[in-house]
Design an enzyme around this catalytic site. Structure first.
Site, PDB file in Angstrom:
ATOM      1  N   GLY A 147      -1.247  16.753  -0.714  1.00  0.00           N
ATOM      2  CA  GLY A 147      -0.450  15.656  -0.148  1.00  0.00           C
ATOM      3  C   GLY A 147       0.933  16.141   0.218  1.00  0.00           C
ATOM      4  O   GLY A 147       1.153  17.345   0.387  1.00  0.00           O
ATOM      5  N   ASN A 148       1.852  15.229   0.392  1.00  0.00           N
ATOM      6  CA  ASN A 148       3.242  15.618   0.659  1.00  0.00           C
ATOM      7  C   ASN A 148       4.178  14.574   0.070  1.00  0.00           C
ATOM      8  O   ASN A 148       3.730  13.563  -0.477  1.00  0.00           O
ATOM      9  CB  ASN A 148       3.463  15.820   2.161  1.00  0.00           C
ATOM     10  N   PHE A 149       5.478  14.814   0.184  1.00  0.00           N
ATOM     11  CA  PHE A 149       6.455  13.982  -0.525  1.00  0.00           C
ATOM     12  C   PHE A 149       6.843  12.698   0.222  1.00  0.00           C
ATOM     13  O   PHE A 149       7.744  11.994  -0.201  1.00  0.00           O
ATOM     14  CB  PHE A 149       7.730  14.784  -0.798  1.00  0.00           C
TER      15      PHE A 149
END
Ligand code: C5P
Length: 398
Positions: free
Chosen positions: A209-211
């Site tokens: 995923g990412n932030f």
């Protein structure tokens, strides 16, 4: 003149500030609006229906039925007639009743039948105003999409000093004018917004995923909806919630799922704003069982490209549709943003830089530059994402 010809229902409840409702009605009429009054039984103790009816040229509504002939005073008709309802002054009691749907007077039934935006200007003593109960009720109403015109501080009817004074009629009129000036430019528009991260499953418990928090996209969705647009918000996993009834939220997990929804929805919208941080790659293989450490000495996950939603929409975009994208760059920012706009056939691209303090993932603030297809470049100072959402819409649709 943004109030010219507008139908405004002015609700009055029982506060000493009701004397200001007379000036408010007059100012609205001077600006070209037609005003109808609905007043609570307590409101009538503070200002008489005769005064308000003389000022507005319309009968003042307060009772469910006429005492003369038993005919019904229709709050439903009033709800359909109005372009906007403003409750000023709004007492703690009226705010509480509106928040909880306690429809025991015509003002609250009118509110519940209202099809148009509702504003309210609280007026009460300082302790009542700051009481958790009042604040909780105001929060409920805010979530229901009611616009709160904040109380001001100063001397109160009790002669105490504090926050609880109804905003001055001139300023209430200004707020309503502003609302009509900007908000209805998106009325009848349908807008697709993507927001948040995507999760690409490795196995049933792990993902790539990412932030991204989704805050920018959610702020855009709320702002579009508060300007009257019908919004389809397609979002990846995020704990954020929305309140406005004009927003249809579609939750997805992966880039592939987001792609499928966006492709289906895009042909029916006027514009799409793509603020999601979509994963460029996903694991080629998703394991059906939780992977065990003991099964792998070294682990290599092969990644395969995800579809580029933006580029796909750019390809099928019609001349009457607007496509707006975001770019988050760490180097050669302007150059990369401009080439992305070209590649994905965006009309506008919004560059946010990770190099700026206070800008980026998870924060409530951001710093952006908007480039348009016609070569225009506009930079904005560091601001709350909610404020930037207004700037972006003013720039793109203005
Ligand atoms: O990831 P990238 O920097 O190329 O993202 C630029 C724009 O493209 C953003 O608006 C993003 O939402 C969109 N995008 C997309 N689908 C992808 C990758 C990015 O819609 N697979």
């Amino acid at each position: 003149m943004s109030l010219q010809g507008k139908h405004i229902v002015l609700g009055i409840s029982g506060s000493i500030a009701a004397y200001k409702s007379a000036s408010l009605a007059r100012l609205l009429i001077k600006k070209g609006a037609e005003v109808k009054i609905v007043i609570t039984p307590a409101g009538k103790q503070f200002i008489t229906p005769i005064t308000m009816s003389a000022l507005t040229g319309n009968p003042v509504e307060s009772d469910f039925f006429s005492s003369n002939d038993g005919s019904w005073h229709s709050h439903v008709d009033m709800g359909m007639w109005a372009d906007l309802m403003v409750v000023a002054p709004a007492t703690a009691s009226t705010i509480g009743k509106m928040a909880h749907g306690i429809a025991d007077n015509l003002l609250v039934t009118t509110y519940l039948s209202m099809k148009s935006p509702v504003f309210l200007a609280p007026s009460m003593d300082l302790d009542m105003f700051k009481h958790p109960s009042t604040q909780r009720n105001l929060d409920i109403l805010k979530k229901d999409g009611v616009h709160i015109i904040d109380a001001t501080s100063g001397e109160l009817a009790s002669h105490l000093e504090g926050k609880g004074r109804m905003e001055e009629p001139e300023n209430i009129v200004k707020k309503l004018e502003e609302y009509f000036q900007i908000s209805f430019s998106l009325n009848t528009k349908k807008i697709l917004i993507t927001a948040g991260p995507t999760y690409e499953r490795i196995d049933p418990v792990r993902f790539i995923g990412n932030f991204s928090s989704g805050k920018m996209g959610f702020a855009l969705a709320e702002e579009c909806a508060s300007r009257g647009a019908e919004v389809i918000l397609v979002c990846g996993p995020t704990p954020l919630s929305i309140s406005n009834k004009l927003i249809r939220r579609i939750d997805v997990e992966s880039a592939q799922q987001m792609y499928e929804v966006c492709l289906k929805v895009f042909p029916e919208v006027d514009a799409a704003i793509l603020s999601a941080a979509v994963a460029d790659y996903r694991p080629e293989h998703t394991y059906g069982q939780k992977m065990k450490r003991s099964d792998h000495e070294n682990l290599t996950i092969t990644l395969t490209p995800n579809p580029d939603i933006a580029a796909a929409l750019g390809k099928i975009k019609k001349p009457n549709q607007l496509l707006v994208g975001f770019a988050l760059e760490t180097n050669d920012e302007d150059k990369n943003a401009l080439s992305k706009m070209e590649k994905k056939n965006f009309d506008f691209i919004i560059l946010n830089s990770l190099n700026e303090e206070g800008a980026g993932f998870g924060l409530d603030t951001n710093k952006i530059t908007i480039f348009s297809r016609n070569g225009n470049k506009k930079s904005f100072e560091l601001k709350l994402k909610k404020e930037l959402a207004k700037d972006i819409l003013n720039h793109v649709f203005g």
